[in-house]
Design a protein around this motif. Structure first.
Motif, PDB file in Angstrom:
ATOM      1  N   ASN A 157      26.886   0.977   3.056  1.00  0.00           N
ATOM      2  CA  ASN A 157      27.983   1.668   2.375  1.00  0.00           C
ATOM      3  C   ASN A 157      27.952   1.327   0.891  1.00  0.00           C
ATOM      4  O   ASN A 157      27.653   0.192   0.502  1.00  0.00           O
ATOM      5  CB  ASN A 157      29.334   1.268   2.970  1.00  0.00           C
ATOM      6  N   LEU A 158      28.301   2.300   0.072  1.00  0.00           N
ATOM      7  CA  LEU A 158      28.325   2.090  -1.374  1.00  0.00           C
ATOM      8  C   LEU A 158      29.699   1.565  -1.768  1.00  0.00           C
ATOM      9  O   LEU A 158      30.723   2.207  -1.513  1.00  0.00           O
ATOM     10  CB  LEU A 158      28.035   3.414  -2.099  1.00  0.00           C
ATOM     11  N   ASP A 159      29.723   0.393  -2.350  1.00  0.00           N
ATOM     12  CA  ASP A 159      30.973  -0.221  -2.803  1.00  0.00           C
ATOM     13  C   ASP A 159      31.413   0.470  -4.093  1.00  0.00           C
ATOM     14  O   ASP A 159      30.773   0.327  -5.142  1.00  0.00           O
ATOM     15  CB  ASP A 159      30.749  -1.717  -3.045  1.00  0.00           C
ATOM     16  N   SER A 160      32.477   1.240  -4.009  1.00  0.00           N
ATOM     17  CA  SER A 160      32.927   2.034  -5.166  1.00  0.00           C
ATOM     18  C   SER A 160      33.292   1.151  -6.348  1.00  0.00           C
ATOM     19  O   SER A 160      33.137   1.544  -7.509  1.00  0.00           O
ATOM     20  CB  SER A 160      34.119   2.910  -4.775  1.00  0.00           C
ATOM     21  N   GLN A 161      33.764  -0.069  -6.092  1.00  0.00           N
ATOM     22  CA  GLN A 161      34.141  -0.964  -7.196  1.00  0.00           C
ATOM     23  C   GLN A 161      32.923  -1.484  -7.952  1.00  0.00           C
ATOM     24  O   GLN A 161      33.005  -1.826  -9.120  1.00  0.00           O
ATOM     25  CB  GLN A 161      34.958  -2.134  -6.644  1.00  0.00           C
ATOM     26  N   ARG A 162      31.785  -1.535  -7.268  1.00  0.00           N
ATOM     27  CA  ARG A 162      30.568  -2.025  -7.911  1.00  0.00           C
ATOM     28  C   ARG A 162      29.603  -0.885  -8.248  1.00  0.00           C
ATOM     29  O   ARG A 162      28.464  -1.130  -8.649  1.00  0.00           O
ATOM     30  CB  ARG A 162      29.864  -3.029  -6.983  1.00  0.00           C
ATOM     31  N   ASP A 163      30.081   0.346  -8.090  1.00  0.00           N
ATOM     32  CA  ASP A 163      29.244   1.524  -8.372  1.00  0.00           C
ATOM     33  C   ASP A 163      29.319   1.830  -9.867  1.00  0.00           C
ATOM     34  O   ASP A 163      30.243   2.505 -10.337  1.00  0.00           O
ATOM     35  CB  ASP A 163      29.723   2.711  -7.542  1.00  0.00           C
ATOM     36  N   THR A 164      28.342   1.347 -10.609  1.00  0.00           N
ATOM     37  CA  THR A 164      28.356   1.442 -12.077  1.00  0.00           C
ATOM     38  C   THR A 164      28.376   2.885 -12.569  1.00  0.00           C
ATOM     39  O   THR A 164      28.981   3.194 -13.600  1.00  0.00           O
ATOM     40  CB  THR A 164      27.121   0.729 -12.667  1.00  0.00           C
ATOM     41  N   TYR A 165      27.742   3.779 -11.845  1.00  0.00           N
ATOM     42  CA  TYR A 165      27.557   5.156 -12.329  1.00  0.00           C
ATOM     43  C   TYR A 165      28.401   6.185 -11.571  1.00  0.00           C
ATOM     44  O   TYR A 165      28.184   7.379 -11.693  1.00  0.00           O
ATOM     45  CB  TYR A 165      26.073   5.532 -12.235  1.00  0.00           C
ATOM     46  N   GLY A 166      29.350   5.673 -10.776  1.00  0.00           N
ATOM     47  CA  GLY A 166      30.159   6.571  -9.950  1.00  0.00           C
ATOM     48  C   GLY A 166      31.012   7.550 -10.728  1.00  0.00           C
ATOM     49  O   GLY A 166      31.441   8.573 -10.199  1.00  0.00           O
ATOM     50  N   ASN A 167      31.246   7.254 -12.025  1.00  0.00           N
ATOM     51  CA  ASN A 167      32.099   8.145 -12.824  1.00  0.00           C
ATOM     52  C   ASN A 167      31.346   9.355 -13.376  1.00  0.00           C
ATOM     53  O   ASN A 167      31.955  10.262 -13.964  1.00  0.00           O
ATOM     54  CB  ASN A 167      32.725   7.374 -13.991  1.00  0.00           C
ATOM     55  N   LEU A 168      30.030   9.402 -13.211  1.00  0.00           N
ATOM     56  CA  LEU A 168      29.271  10.559 -13.702  1.00  0.00           C
ATOM     57  C   LEU A 168      29.613  11.800 -12.899  1.00  0.00           C
ATOM     58  O   LEU A 168      29.763  11.748 -11.669  1.00  0.00           O
ATOM     59  CB  LEU A 168      27.763  10.282 -13.617  1.00  0.00           C
ATOM     60  N   GLN A 169      29.716  12.913 -13.600  1.00  0.00           N
ATOM     61  CA  GLN A 169      30.125  14.169 -12.957  1.00  0.00           C
ATOM     62  C   GLN A 169      29.166  14.586 -11.851  1.00  0.00           C
ATOM     63  O   GLN A 169      29.569  15.160 -10.844  1.00  0.00           O
ATOM     64  CB  GLN A 169      30.204  15.280 -14.018  1.00  0.00           C
ATOM     65  N   CYS A 170      27.877  14.276 -12.035  1.00  0.00           N
ATOM     66  CA  CYS A 170      26.878  14.732 -11.068  1.00  0.00           C
ATOM     67  C   CYS A 170      27.065  14.115  -9.694  1.00  0.00           C
ATOM     68  O   CYS A 170      26.498  14.607  -8.707  1.00  0.00           O
ATOM     69  CB  CYS A 170      25.472  14.430 -11.581  1.00  0.00           C
ATOM     70  N   PHE A 171      27.861  13.031  -9.594  1.00  0.00           N
ATOM     71  CA  PHE A 171      28.060  12.374  -8.302  1.00  0.00           C
ATOM     72  C   PHE A 171      29.356  12.797  -7.615  1.00  0.00           C
ATOM     73  O   PHE A 171      29.689  12.253  -6.554  1.00  0.00           O
ATOM     74  CB  PHE A 171      28.024  10.850  -8.467  1.00  0.00           C
ATOM     75  N   SER A 172      30.069  13.735  -8.207  1.00  0.00           N
ATOM     76  CA  SER A 172      31.270  14.257  -7.541  1.00  0.00           C
ATOM     77  C   SER A 172      30.851  15.093  -6.339  1.00  0.00           C
ATOM     78  O   SER A 172      29.765  15.686  -6.314  1.00  0.00           O
ATOM     79  CB  SER A 172      32.095  15.118  -8.507  1.00  0.00           C
ATOM     80  N   LYS A 173      31.695  15.126  -5.316  1.00  0.00           N
ATOM     81  CA  LYS A 173      31.355  15.840  -4.071  1.00  0.00           C
ATOM     82  C   LYS A 173      31.061  17.311  -4.333  1.00  0.00           C
ATOM     83  O   LYS A 173      30.101  17.876  -3.793  1.00  0.00           O
ATOM     84  CB  LYS A 173      32.502  15.701  -3.058  1.00  0.00           C
TER      85      LYS A 173
END
Length: 466
Positions: free
Chosen positions: A142-158
């Motif tokens: 599972n990807l830990d959202s708190q440690r996901d450095t690049y999760g805020n990039l638009q390309c990773f939105s559902k």
């Protein structure tokens, strides 16, 4: 000259009684004012001299504005010729673009991926055997959202991921290795990835292999999931490897701004590995940042001389598009300059019309310009260009015939030479032609170049230096 007229009228008060004089002229060498009856500045009484002088000023202002408009139109003619020749030069030069326009650095990325794969080591035990299934990474970690450095990039939105598409890299392997060898690579990667995930579900290496497998078969969502988990799980000294895979997926999907962020981080974590610089340089070239691309290509080749061969095609891409971009930017700058000048021409044209309207409003009815027995005055008036209409001089008054003089200035003003709409269409046609004739894939970049272009003038003497 006007002051002389005014002073002389004051010196000869008897002239105030002159009937039906509508224009005053001082003949050089003579000491009297001569009245004329063939002027559009027809005034009934000498006491209307201030109005007469105002008419002179209006006429002078109209003529000065017309001269400015003529100068601007002359410059526009020069620039139209320059632009037409530049457009032909661009269309000729763009022939090389058709060779490279669909190139997205794919073969270069295959080689960078191969270079990073050589750095993988597999001391992990693979005791469990996977008989079937697929290497879907989210089943194993599972990807830990708190440690996901690049999760805020638009390309990773559902929403974005659900619509993302990438080309099958297996097709490129077929071109490089042949059909049989390409299928063999896909099969080996699949087997190692699924067996590795089953035995070592938190190993970044097998998530990395999973991302590469999904790239080979063209599944963007699963490839992203595996690459992001690999980045999350990898130690810092190896984090550049999954970052390179992640950036490659985004390049495939043409999400270039986010891909640049990822690949710059790959360079940050792996500054001694040439494949990271090659990947970033290739992306910058595709974004037409040619200076940045050259910088990173040079760094890659210093780190690994073999990389020189891996970057040849993309360097040819740069050699084609860099001068083409420069010419197109120059064309757009000319177009923006001309569109601005056309607005100025139209503004001057409206200004002239306003001055002419003021002149016309101060004229008097034709009937007041000559008496019934003044045949010579009547003939002089009717010889001049005039347009006539009936108007009411006041509320409830009878209609009176007005004939206004139609000057050479008015005729020139109404010619197509000063038709702003026609000029505007002609200039915009150059842009339309460019978008029609250049490759479809290049049109998005044309829009970027047009938005960045600044309106500039071009000296006529340098106009034809291509």
């Amino acid at each position: 000259m006007l002051n002389s007229r005014f002073i002389l009228v004051l010196l000869f008060p008897s002239f105030y009684k002159i009937l039906a004089s509508n224009h005053y002229a001082l003949k050089l060498g003579e000491s009297f004012i001569k009245r004329r009856l063939d002027s559009p500045f027809h005034l009934r009484d000498p006491c209307d001299l201030p109005t007469f002088l105002e008419q002179i000023r209006n006429n002078d202002s109209a003529e000065e504005a017309f001269r400015k408009m003529q100068r601007k139109r002359s410059k526009l003619d020069d620039h139209l010729l320059i632009t037409a020749q530049l457009l032909q030069n661009i269309l000729e030069r763009s022939k090389c673009a058709r060779v490279y326009i669909k190139m997205t650095g794919l073969s270069d990325y295959l080689r960078t991926t191969g270079a990073s794969m050589k750095r993988l080591e597999f001391p992990e035990k693979l005791e469990k055997d996977a008989k079937d299934g697929e290497p879907i990474c989210t089943i194993y970690a599972n990807l830990d959202s708190q440690r996901d450095t690049y999760g805020n990039l638009q390309c990773f939105s559902k929403e974005f991921v659900d619509t993302m598409n990438i080309e099958k890299e297996e097709n490129l392997l077929k071109l490089e290795l042949g059909l049989k060898d390409a299928e063999s690579v896909t099969e080996i990667i699949y087997s190692v990835a699924i067996k590795g995930l089953l035995n070592n579900p938190t190993s970044w290496k097998f998530h990395m292999l999973g991302s590469y497998y999904w790239r080979l078969v063209g599944n963007a969502k699963n490839a992203l999931d595996c690459a992001r988990l690999s980045v999350h799980l990898a130690p810092e000294e190896h984090k550049d490897i999954p970052l390179l895979s992640l950036g490659t997926i985004l390049v495939r999907a043409e999400v270039w701004d986010d891909a640049e962020i990822i690949l710059r981080n790959a360079v940050k974590y792996g500054p001694n590995h040439a494949e990271n610089y090659i990947a970033l340089a290739t992306l910058l070239a595709l974004k037409h940042d040619f200076n940045g691309a050259r910088e990173y290509f040079n760094t890659a080749e210093k780190l690994d001389a073999i990389m020189h061969n891996n970057s040849q095609r993309i360097k040819q891409f740069i050699e084609c598009f860099e001068p083409l971009d420069a010419d197109i930017t120059r064309l757009f700058s000319l177009v923006k300059y001309m569109l601005k000048e056309i607005k100025e021409v139209n503004k001057l044209r409206q200004e002239i019309t306003q001055y002419q309207t003021k002149i016309i409003q101060k004229q008097v009815p034709l009937a007041s310009r000559y008496t019934a027995n003044d045949h010579k005055s009547k003939a002089d008036l009717l010889k001049r260009y005039q347009y006539c209409s009936t108007r009411k001089s006041g509320e409830g008054q009878e209609h009176v015939l007005f004939c206004d003089f139609y000057s050479d200035l008015q005729m020139q003003l109404e010619s197509k030479q000063f038709d702003a709409e026609l000029l505007d269409w002609q200039v915009n046609r150059y842009i339309a032609t460019l978008f029609e004739k250049l490759p479809f894939e290049y049109k998005k970049h044309l829009e970027l170049l047009y938005n960045k272009a600044i309106a500039i003038t071009t000296e006529t003497k340098n106009a034809y230096a291509m």
